[in-house]
Design an enzyme around this catalytic site. Sequence first.
Site, PDB file in Angstrom:
ATOM      1  N   CYS A 108      35.748  39.457  54.302  1.00 43.66           N
ATOM      2  CA  CYS A 108      34.429  39.247  53.860  1.00 43.66           C
ATOM      3  C   CYS A 108      34.205  39.667  52.428  1.00 43.66           C
ATOM      4  O   CYS A 108      33.518  38.703  51.676  1.00 43.66           O
ATOM      5  CB  CYS A 108      33.353  39.988  54.871  1.00 43.66           C
ATOM      6  SG  CYS A 108      33.538  39.934  56.671  1.00 43.66           S
ATOM      7  N   CYS A 127      34.269  44.552  55.912  1.00 45.40           N
ATOM      8  CA  CYS A 127      35.627  43.576  56.248  1.00 45.40           C
ATOM      9  C   CYS A 127      35.964  43.444  54.796  1.00 45.40           C
ATOM     10  O   CYS A 127      35.453  42.683  54.005  1.00 45.40           O
ATOM     11  CB  CYS A 127      35.018  42.447  56.963  1.00 45.40           C
ATOM     12  SG  CYS A 127      36.093  41.070  57.064  1.00 45.40           S
TER      13      CYS A 127
END
Length: 420
Positions: free
Chosen positions: A57, A54
């Site tokens: 993230c 991600c």
Amino acid sequence: MQRDPHPLTLLLALQNTWLFLCSTVLAIVEELDDTFKDTRVDDVWLVDFYAPWCGYCKKLEPVWYDVGAELKSSGSPVRVGKMDGTAYSGMSSEFGVRGYPTIKLLKGDLAYNYKGPRTKDDIVEFANRVAGPAVRALPSKQMFDHMMKRHDVLFVYFGGESPLKEKYIDMAAELIVYTYFFSASEDVLPESVTLPELPSVVVFKDGAYFTYDEYVDGGLSSWVNKERFQSYLQIDGFTLYELGETGKLVAIAVIDEKDPTEESGRYKRTLDFQFGHMDGNDYINSLIMGEVSVPSIIILNTSNEQYFLPSEPVETLEQLVHFINSVLDGSAQAQGGDGMFQRVKRVAFDAKSTIMSVFRSSPVLGCFLFGLPLGVISLMCYGICTAESDDGQEDMELMKRDDEEEEDDEEDEPRQKGRK
């Protein structure tokens, strides 16, 4: 004469420093696994559920370590951790993780979702607020005055034990993710504030105060959710999302903060103490999938994604009131919405926006991501069409060859009869 340190000594010193830094980082943010379920009960945890692939993230990761360092240095009881939600999918599902990154504060049996901006200060503020008691006491006038200066919106329960206080505590435990809640005796109030009765729940904001009335305002949670915003505020994407949960119509002055023209200032003053303003039109344009001029005024119905634009420029308070009344009485034309056509339009708009953003940021990458598949598809289509054309040509040649053979057979038959 001082001798230079041996290279091996320098290397060992650097290694020890590196190990110390790594141990410090690990101490402020703990990597969690499936044993976390059994060991977390006695502590308050702030956890980032992430996925290794991600991009958001990865962008949050340095901020997350800053959050851990800030909470540890301030003596906060909140422990900070991170968990790979893809490796421990069972744990993620148990905590209700639906996407990445997801930030949750876990306190006893309760799990609080964080939905605000992903900045260190905002996340630390959220952790400190939710980790503490749902209702904080204001024991003196000095503390009351201090909190009035510190908070733009202040909710306070006045009175002793009562069913209203029980409702207030339950509501505070639910809505502590958004704001602080306090309780005090009537003695801490300034002389200018008078309450109709005790007990009472009061909100202080915009230089005034408003008392909760169960018969007029309905449920306490609903009233607090609507009153937790200032009447006029700077609006961004996160604020607009939270305003959507209140079910209110949101009037926004779309202006350019960097270019404060006279017209922009008039729009901002016209909406003063009404709703809010937004710097620039980029977010609004993406929201309505259209173009809003700057400056201008727009009213959003966040419950059904409809929006209203004035038919003529709003230059006075009277024109604004007329525009708002036209929205309320249904005479203003609604645009947008959440129907099937708008959903299809949203998919197309998001796809177009994604492609354009990729090409603007990296034209080479855009050509590779989108040009290569289009090229392959084009070659496949060309091959299919060419194959069909070749098959047709072969069929024509076979038919022509059969016709020639039949003509040769017809010519051979008379010759054979003449010989006989």
